[in-house]
Design an enzyme around this catalytic site. Structure first.
Site, PDB file in Angstrom:
ATOM      1  N   ASP A   1       1.688   3.226   0.414  1.00  0.00           N
ATOM      2  CA  ASP A   1       2.779   4.181   0.629  1.00  0.00           C
ATOM      3  C   ASP A   1       2.641   5.359  -0.334  1.00  0.00           C
ATOM      4  OD1 ASP A   1       3.572   3.059  -1.772  1.00  0.00           O
ATOM      5  OD2 ASP A   1       5.418   2.158  -1.013  1.00  0.00           O
TER       6      ASP A   1
ATOM      7  N   MET B   1       1.908  -0.539  -2.974  1.00  0.00           N
ATOM      8  CA  MET B   1       3.276  -0.194  -2.565  1.00  0.00           C
ATOM      9  C   MET B   1       4.100   0.047  -3.825  1.00  0.00           C
ATOM     10  SD  MET B   1       3.912  -3.023   0.483  1.00  0.00           S
ATOM     11  CE  MET B   1       5.559  -2.421   0.852  1.00  0.00           C
ATOM     12  N   HIS B   2       4.778   1.176  -3.862  1.00  0.00           N
ATOM     13  CA  HIS B   2       5.600   1.467  -5.036  1.00  0.00           C
ATOM     14  C   HIS B   2       6.912   2.168  -4.719  1.00  0.00           C
ATOM     15  CE1 HIS B   2       3.757   5.416  -4.423  1.00  0.00           C
ATOM     16  NE2 HIS B   2       4.713   5.922  -5.179  1.00  0.00           N
ATOM     17  N   ARG B   3       7.053   2.683  -3.497  1.00  0.00           N
ATOM     18  CA  ARG B   3       8.269   3.441  -3.190  1.00  0.00           C
ATOM     19  C   ARG B   3       9.469   2.506  -3.112  1.00  0.00           C
ATOM     20  NH1 ARG B   3       7.179   8.542  -2.630  1.00  0.00           N
ATOM     21  NH2 ARG B   3       5.016   9.109  -2.215  1.00  0.00           N
ATOM     22  N   PRO B   4      10.578   2.879  -3.780  1.00  0.00           N
ATOM     23  CA  PRO B   4      11.745   1.991  -3.831  1.00  0.00           C
ATOM     24  C   PRO B   4      12.216   1.514  -2.462  1.00  0.00           C
ATOM     25  CG  PRO B   4      12.026   3.799  -5.381  1.00  0.00           C
ATOM     26  CD  PRO B   4      10.770   4.094  -4.600  1.00  0.00           C
TER      27      PRO B   4
END
Length: 361
Positions: free
Chosen positions: A282, A208-211
């Site tokens: 994501d 997971m990396h999306r803000p």
């Protein structure tokens, strides 16, 4: 012929590696084609850049613009200024950009204004979500691209709907899959594989990396709780950004089967993906690799720029409501997940098609 190849972030390196290898093969056959590699420095962490160059046998860049971190505007401006100066001294026939990061858009603009042909590897993909910076990068880049090297028929339709002619759109396949096929026998277990006593098809990989997913503390907490509670106790391997790790610590979240680890190199990470029970992510690019590997994949987004991974592959768009995760995981546990197929031209020969076309321009 001289091709300037742009790399700025982790996914770019995976996509340019087979293109560079194909250029070298053409040179060995006596074809007059050369390249210069420009690393913008958009990602400069060892795990995000240097390691990939070593693992994928990419030569050292001709130049590293060393842009580093900053806001979208700061990075775009910095890349454009630095790349223009470089290109003025090292003019080429073609500038090749890949993917959808800030470097892709910035370097395409500079090249086009200098009357140099721009070719876009992975052109035409769309999420139709303008809240994503990557979508804006795609739209701007494609607006000034001369030739599009596309991964699927979905991208072709997107470009045709924008009025681009057939001769500018070339269905070539996916260079990420070229890299995966070339390295599949070189994948290696990371140290944590033995440390955590992992077993094939008995652990989950989470990225997971999306803000919108990781910066909102309550949402991140709900995601992790739901994933853990629905995992039937399987180990969950989570390569996590240090900033996200601090948020998790601040929330005082501790789960017996959630293992937060440092980012991995290409060979180790894809070993985990190849042998896992499923992937929860994501990301966009990982869904392509899971499709080729036929590994079940749950995407925690409301849209995707890679719809072929859903209609053809093993991916499912779960959405951004954590409560929807359980049902999808239950389908995998119960053996009801779709088997998936590999999209056309995802056969390891994409880079050959790209370079053959560029030579013929």
């Amino acid at each position: 012929m001289l091709i300037t190849i742009i790399a700025g972030a982790r996914p770019n390196f995976v996509k340019i590696a087979p293109i560079i290898h194909e250029i070298k093969r053409q040179q060995e056959k006596g074809i007059d084609v050369n390249f210069q590699l420009v690393h913008t420095g958009q990602h400069y962490d060892k795990k995000l850049s240097g390691t990939f160059f070593e693992e994928l046998n990419i030569p050292d860049p001709n130049v590293n613009l060393e842009i580093g971190s900053g806001s979208q505007a700061e990075q775009t401006a910095g890349i454009m200024v630095a790349f223009e100066k470089y290109l003025q001294k090292n003019r080429s026939d073609v500038v090749l950009v890949v993917g959808d990061v800030t470097s892709t858009m910035a370097c395409a603009i500079v090249a086009k204004k200098m009357q140099i042909k721009v070719v876009h590897v992975e052109g035409g993909i769309r999420s139709f979500d303008l809240f994503m910076p990557e979508e804006i990068n795609r739209m701007v880049t494609d607006a000034i691209t001369d030739y599009f090297y596309v991964t699927s028929n979905f991208a072709i339709e997107n470009l045709k709907n924008l009025g681009f002619s057939n001769e500018r759109i070339i269905l070539v396949g996916n260079t990420m899959i070229d890299t995966l096929i070339a390295n599949i026998k070189r994948l290696k277990a990371p140290q944590i594989y033995n440390e955590f006593s992992l077993e094939e098809k008995k652990y989950i990989v989470l990225t997971m990396h999306r803000p919108a997913n990781v910066d909102e503390e309550l949402k991140l907490k709900l995601f992790l709780e739901e994933i853990v509670n629905s995992s039937r106790g399987l180990p969950i391997i989570f390569p996590v950004h240090p900033r996200t790790k601090e948020i998790i610590k601040k929330l005082n979240l501790v789960y017996d089967n959630l293992f937060m680890i440092e980012p991995l190199g290409y060979l180790e990470f894809n070993y985990l993906v190849k042998n896992c029970f499923c992937v929860i992510t994501d990301s966009g690019g990982i869904t392509e690799e899971t499709t080729y590997l036929k590994v079940p994949c749950l995407t925690l987004r409301d849209n995707t720029e890679r719809p072929e991974t859903i209609s053809i592959g093993t991916n499912k768009l779960v959405g951004t409501n954590p409560k929807l995760i359980k049902d999808s995981l239950e389908q995998i546990f119960d053996g009801k997940w779709k088997k998936g197929e590999i999209p056309a031209f995802w056969d390891g020969k994409t880079s050959q098609r790209i370079i053959n076309h560029i030579i013929g321009i």
